[in-house]
Design a protein around this motif. Sequence first.
Motif, PDB file in Angstrom:
ATOM      1  N   ARG A 199       0.835  -1.193   0.000  1.00 42.51           N
ATOM      2  CA  ARG A 199       0.000   0.000   0.000  1.00 42.51           C
ATOM      3  C   ARG A 199       0.865   1.236   0.000  1.00 42.51           C
ATOM      4  O   ARG A 199       2.012   1.221   0.442  1.00 42.51           O
ATOM      5  N   ASP A 200       0.290   2.321  -0.477  1.00 42.39           N
ATOM      6  CA  ASP A 200       0.890   3.648  -0.400  1.00 42.39           C
ATOM      7  C   ASP A 200      -0.147   4.536   0.268  1.00 42.39           C
ATOM      8  O   ASP A 200      -1.105   4.969  -0.384  1.00 42.39           O
ATOM      9  N   ASN A 201       0.029   4.764   1.565  1.00 46.23           N
ATOM     10  CA  ASN A 201      -0.969   5.522   2.314  1.00 46.23           C
ATOM     11  C   ASN A 201      -1.128   6.942   1.777  1.00 46.23           C
ATOM     12  O   ASN A 201      -2.234   7.485   1.775  1.00 46.23           O
ATOM     13  N   ALA A 202      -0.042   7.533   1.338  1.00 52.43           N
ATOM     14  CA  ALA A 202      -0.110   8.908   0.841  1.00 52.43           C
ATOM     15  C   ALA A 202      -0.966   8.994  -0.418  1.00 52.43           C
ATOM     16  O   ALA A 202      -1.614  10.012  -0.663  1.00 52.43           O
ATOM     17  N   LYS A 203      -0.965   7.937  -1.199  1.00 54.75           N
ATOM     18  CA  LYS A 203      -1.744   7.922  -2.445  1.00 54.75           C
ATOM     19  C   LYS A 203      -3.068   7.192  -2.285  1.00 54.75           C
ATOM     20  O   LYS A 203      -3.826   7.078  -3.243  1.00 54.75           O
ATOM     21  N   ASN A 204      -3.347   6.680  -1.096  1.00 56.96           N
ATOM     22  CA  ASN A 204      -4.565   5.893  -0.874  1.00 56.96           C
ATOM     23  C   ASN A 204      -4.703   4.791  -1.928  1.00 56.96           C
ATOM     24  O   ASN A 204      -5.790   4.591  -2.494  1.00 56.96           O
ATOM     25  N   THR A 205      -3.619   4.110  -2.172  1.00 60.52           N
ATOM     26  CA  THR A 205      -3.599   3.101  -3.229  1.00 60.52           C
ATOM     27  C   THR A 205      -3.021   1.794  -2.690  1.00 60.52           C
ATOM     28  O   THR A 205      -2.050   1.818  -1.923  1.00 60.52           O
ATOM     29  N   VAL A 206      -3.642   0.706  -3.086  1.00 64.35           N
ATOM     30  CA  VAL A 206      -3.170  -0.627  -2.743  1.00 64.35           C
ATOM     31  C   VAL A 206      -2.757  -1.319  -4.037  1.00 64.35           C
ATOM     32  O   VAL A 206      -3.418  -1.155  -5.068  1.00 64.35           O
ATOM     33  N   TYR A 207      -1.691  -2.076  -3.974  1.00 70.02           N
ATOM     34  CA  TYR A 207      -1.156  -2.742  -5.154  1.00 70.02           C
ATOM     35  C   TYR A 207      -1.140  -4.256  -4.967  1.00 70.02           C
ATOM     36  O   TYR A 207      -1.068  -4.754  -3.845  1.00 70.02           O
ATOM     37  N   LEU A 208      -1.180  -4.948  -6.072  1.00 71.02           N
ATOM     38  CA  LEU A 208      -0.977  -6.392  -6.063  1.00 71.02           C
ATOM     39  C   LEU A 208       0.038  -6.707  -7.154  1.00 71.02           C
ATOM     40  O   LEU A 208      -0.291  -6.638  -8.343  1.00 71.02           O
ATOM     41  N   GLN A 209       1.267  -6.978  -6.742  1.00 73.89           N
ATOM     42  CA  GLN A 209       2.308  -7.370  -7.676  1.00 73.89           C
ATOM     43  C   GLN A 209       2.199  -8.880  -7.893  1.00 73.89           C
ATOM     44  O   GLN A 209       2.286  -9.651  -6.939  1.00 73.89           O
ATOM     45  N   MET A 210       2.009  -9.264  -9.143  1.00 72.05           N
ATOM     46  CA  MET A 210       1.803 -10.678  -9.473  1.00 72.05           C
ATOM     47  C   MET A 210       2.945 -11.149 -10.357  1.00 72.05           C
ATOM     48  O   MET A 210       3.110 -10.647 -11.472  1.00 72.05           O
ATOM     49  N   ASN A 211       3.731 -12.064  -9.837  1.00 67.56           N
ATOM     50  CA  ASN A 211       4.865 -12.624 -10.573  1.00 67.56           C
ATOM     51  C   ASN A 211       4.633 -14.102 -10.852  1.00 67.56           C
ATOM     52  O   ASN A 211       3.783 -14.734 -10.228  1.00 67.56           O
TER      53      ASN A 211
END
Length: 119
Positions: free
Chosen positions: A72-84
Amino acid sequence: QVQLVESGGGLVQAGGSLRLSCAASGRAFSMYAMGWFRQAPGKEREFVARIRWSEISTYYADSVKGRFTISRDNAKNTVYLQMNSLKPEDTDVYYCAAARGPSGNYNYWGQGTQVTVSS
């Protein structure tokens, strides 16, 4: 109210990578946790990963452990899912969700983003 918008899906070959993003607006900062789920047509929605907003706490489904990473990036209010190391069986519509509390119920959902892995 919380609004969630996913992006980053697409077509990738087996063994490749994608990163999904979930942009949250509204009272996202008050959410207990954010999660990623996936669902194929005619199948039940499946839990993929979860992260807390307020602490470094993550949890993964066994099927993706070691290959996917939620962050997550709290400053951007964004959650990510890195899929490898993607596999054809990872092909699904992926949904971002937000939970108000620790009950395990998710209260807000995004519209979904398609991930297709070709063999």
